[in-house]
Design a protein around this motif. Structure first.
Motif: not given
Length: 186
Positions: A10-11, A15-16, A49-50, A54-55
């Protein structure tokens, strides 16, 4: 702290961000018996998120109590680490066109990313091999006891160069067997 991949997807646009206090004392003490104590760990950062990964970028702060390498006295070691980790599902890793080592990424097993595991791993990796109290750092005195003492590597090498070879008295008679004269050779 765990996130499901569905929740993280969802992000994509933003970014979260997170800020948590983790209590991993039992887990860390179980994984490394040298750890005497650890304060609650303050963790804050963000998850980006891409489609390809996930970084997670975060900082962690805690105080670790370890035994001194010399005297075994408790030493408090403040930790302030900045961590960047790349997580990928096995499918994302296979879709990568550029060569990337599996050592550079953390493969996601299942459908969740566990931050607690990442934090614990990075704390264990940050533990130095030599931990000294302030007094031990400032003094050159090494521990010693009856018939033994600890010396530095430099002192050891210096003693080794200047010392005459010592022969064990129990084996001294054997060394005479190897002393040959010209008369013995004839």
């Amino acid at each position: 702290m765990k996130w499901s991949l569905l929740e993280l997807n969802k992000y994509h646009e933003t970014p979260l961000t997170f800020s948590e206090t983790l209590d991993l004392k039992k887990e860390l003490m179980k994984r490394d018996n040298q750890i005497l104590d650890i304060t609650p760990i303050e963790v804050s950062g963000l998850v980006t998120v891409s489609k390809s990964d996930y970084l997670i970028h975060y900082t962690l702060k805690a105080t670790l109590t370890l035994p001194s390498s010399r005297s075994l006295d408790p030493v408090e070691l403040p930790l302030d680490l900045v961590v960047d980790e790349v997580f990928m599902t096995p499918e994302q890793l296979q879709m990568r066109t550029e060569l990337i080592s599996e050592e550079d990424v953390l493969l996601i097993e299942g459908q969740t990313i566990d931050l607690d595991e990442s934090v614990a791993d990075n704390i264990l990796l940050a533990i130095p091999l030599q931990v000294l109290t302030k007094e031990e750092e400032l003094s050159n005195q090494m521990p010693a006891g009856q018939d033994w003492e600890v010396i530095s590597e430099e002192d050891y090498l210096q003693q080794k160069e200047t010392a005459a070879p010592k022969i064990d008295p129990r084996l001294a008679k054997l060394s005479e067997l190897f002393n040959t004269t010209e008369d013995d050779d004839k």
